[in-house]
Scaffold this active site. Structure first.
Site, PDB file in Angstrom:
ATOM      1  N   VAL A  60       0.345  -1.255  -0.425  1.00  0.00           N
ATOM      2  CA  VAL A  60      -0.058  -0.105   0.464  1.00  0.00           C
ATOM      3  C   VAL A  60       0.550   1.290  -0.272  1.00  0.00           C
ATOM      4  O   VAL A  60       0.400   2.719  -0.049  1.00  0.00           O
ATOM      5  CB  VAL A  60      -0.578   0.130   0.835  1.00  0.00           C
ATOM      6  N   TYR A  61       2.004   1.163  -0.232  1.00  0.00           N
ATOM      7  CA  TYR A  61       2.654   3.051   0.585  1.00  0.00           C
ATOM      8  C   TYR A  61       3.159   3.218  -0.784  1.00  0.00           C
ATOM      9  O   TYR A  61       3.784   2.183  -1.626  1.00  0.00           O
ATOM     10  CB  TYR A  61       4.693   1.837   1.183  1.00  0.00           C
ATOM     11  N   SER A  62       2.631   3.998  -1.349  1.00  0.00           N
ATOM     12  CA  SER A  62       2.301   5.404  -2.323  1.00  0.00           C
ATOM     13  C   SER A  62       2.309   4.256  -3.540  1.00  0.00           C
ATOM     14  O   SER A  62       2.897   4.285  -4.417  1.00  0.00           O
ATOM     15  CB  SER A  62       3.897   5.496  -2.516  1.00  0.00           C
ATOM     16  N   GLY A  64       2.069   1.215  -4.044  1.00  0.00           N
ATOM     17  CA  GLY A  64       2.857   0.191  -4.956  1.00  0.00           C
ATOM     18  C   GLY A  64       4.036   0.838  -5.454  1.00  0.00           C
ATOM     19  O   GLY A  64       5.192   0.097  -5.406  1.00  0.00           O
TER      20      GLY A  64
END
Length: 325
Positions: A60-62, A64
């Protein structure tokens, strides 16, 4: 750099884990303060040069792009067999049904998506980012077991949850002969110590590798109480984690006092406290500047005395659950 076993596994990891939420495309996802690829790569290289072999990110960070940036950098800078890559699954990656959570369908989809973005055949540690209240834990655990047996992950871990939930997961895996969680990535720092009540003793008893996130309380322990940062101003999740009362101010001031007496930056004192807390294996540190990494490495050599630890801990008062509720 010192290397230790990750819990009861045979895996050797550095005493610091580089948290890669800092690296990503700023206009993707919910982290507008992230560093783009050009600015991220020198910090990843610096971490490797310092001996850090443990890197943590999440799907989920940025949206993908953290996985993509970190995967490309690690492929360019080092050998796959020399590093430990961890990522996570749970949060929403696309709209509509089955776009989030820990169902068998979601886990099977997301491990393949993470591997594609990271550019690797496997991750060393695959973690559930949060507890899924809408999916039976048996379904989640069997799916994770199958991911390991398929060779797509070497170990599995969990992140912030109640100790009773983690205990239930361990018992359920054990009773079915499934792969068990080997790590817990939880919220622990001098401004939030509620995990000391149950989660830390549980992990110590069960031999779980503890890799806490936000050991510097998103920078609040490294600067004056009234100071701020670009990240703090735009970090919507971070704003839910910490209070603004006199007790927390007193903790920040205690860190400043110990740091001044030692003649070191506050970050080193705050991180040393976490690193010395049993049964912590490797705090997850964020780094958006070279000094963040150099301070983190130096903190491992800063042995706080019992008197200093007492001084740092004395102002703390109980907090409500934060970070996953």
């Amino acid at each position: 750099m010192e290397y230790v076993k990750l819990g009861t596994t045979g895996l050797d990891v550095s005493r610091l884990c580089l948290g890669c939420m800092t690296y990503g495309v700023a206009d993707r996802g919910t982290h507008p303060w992230t560093l783009d690829e050009e600015r991220s790569r020198p910090l990843i290289q610096q971490a490797l040069d310092a001996g850090i072999n443990f890197f943590d990110t999440a799907n989920v960070y940025s949206d993908g792009t953290s996985e993509e940036i970190v995967g490309r950098a690690l492929r360019d800078f080092t050998k796959r067999d020399d590093i430990v890559i961890a990522t996570k699954v749970f949060n929403r990656m696309r709209p509509g049904p089955n776009g989030a959570g820990l169902s068998r369908k979601a886990i099977f989809n997301e491990i393949d998506n993470s591997l594609r973005r990271l550019g690797t055949d496997y991750v060393d540690l695959y973690q559930i980012h949060r507890w899924d209240y809408t999916t039976p834990i048996e379904e989640t655990l069997e799916a994770l077991h199958d991911v390991v047996k398929a060779g797509k992950a070497r170990y599995i871990g969990a992140s912030s949850m109640y100790a009773w939930q983690f205990s239930k997961a361990l018992y359920t895996s054990r009773s079915h002969g499934w792969t068990e969680f080997k790590t817990m990535q939880n919220h622990l720092n001098l401004l939030y110590r509620e995990e000391e009540r149950e989660m830390l003793p549980l992990c110590k008893d069960q031999g779980i590798g503890l890799i806490p996130w936000s050991p510097l309380a998103r920078g609040r322990l490294t600067r004056d109480w009234d100071a701020t940062s670009e990240r703090q101003e735009s970090d919507s999740f971070g704003s839910t984690l910490y209070r603004t009362d006199d007790a927390d101010r007193a903790v920040v001031e205690a860190v400043a006092a110990v740091a001044k007496a030692r003649g070191v930056p506050r970050a080193q004192v705050a991180l040393a406290w976490v690193a010395q807390k049993s049964p912590v294996t490797a705090p997850i540190i964020g780094a958006s500047k070279p000094s963040h990494l150099s301070d983190a490495v130096a903190a491992l050599s800063l042995n706080l005395t019992a008197e200093e630890i007492a001084q740092l801990e004395a102002p703390y008062v109980p907090h409500g659950v934060a970070g996953f509720k």
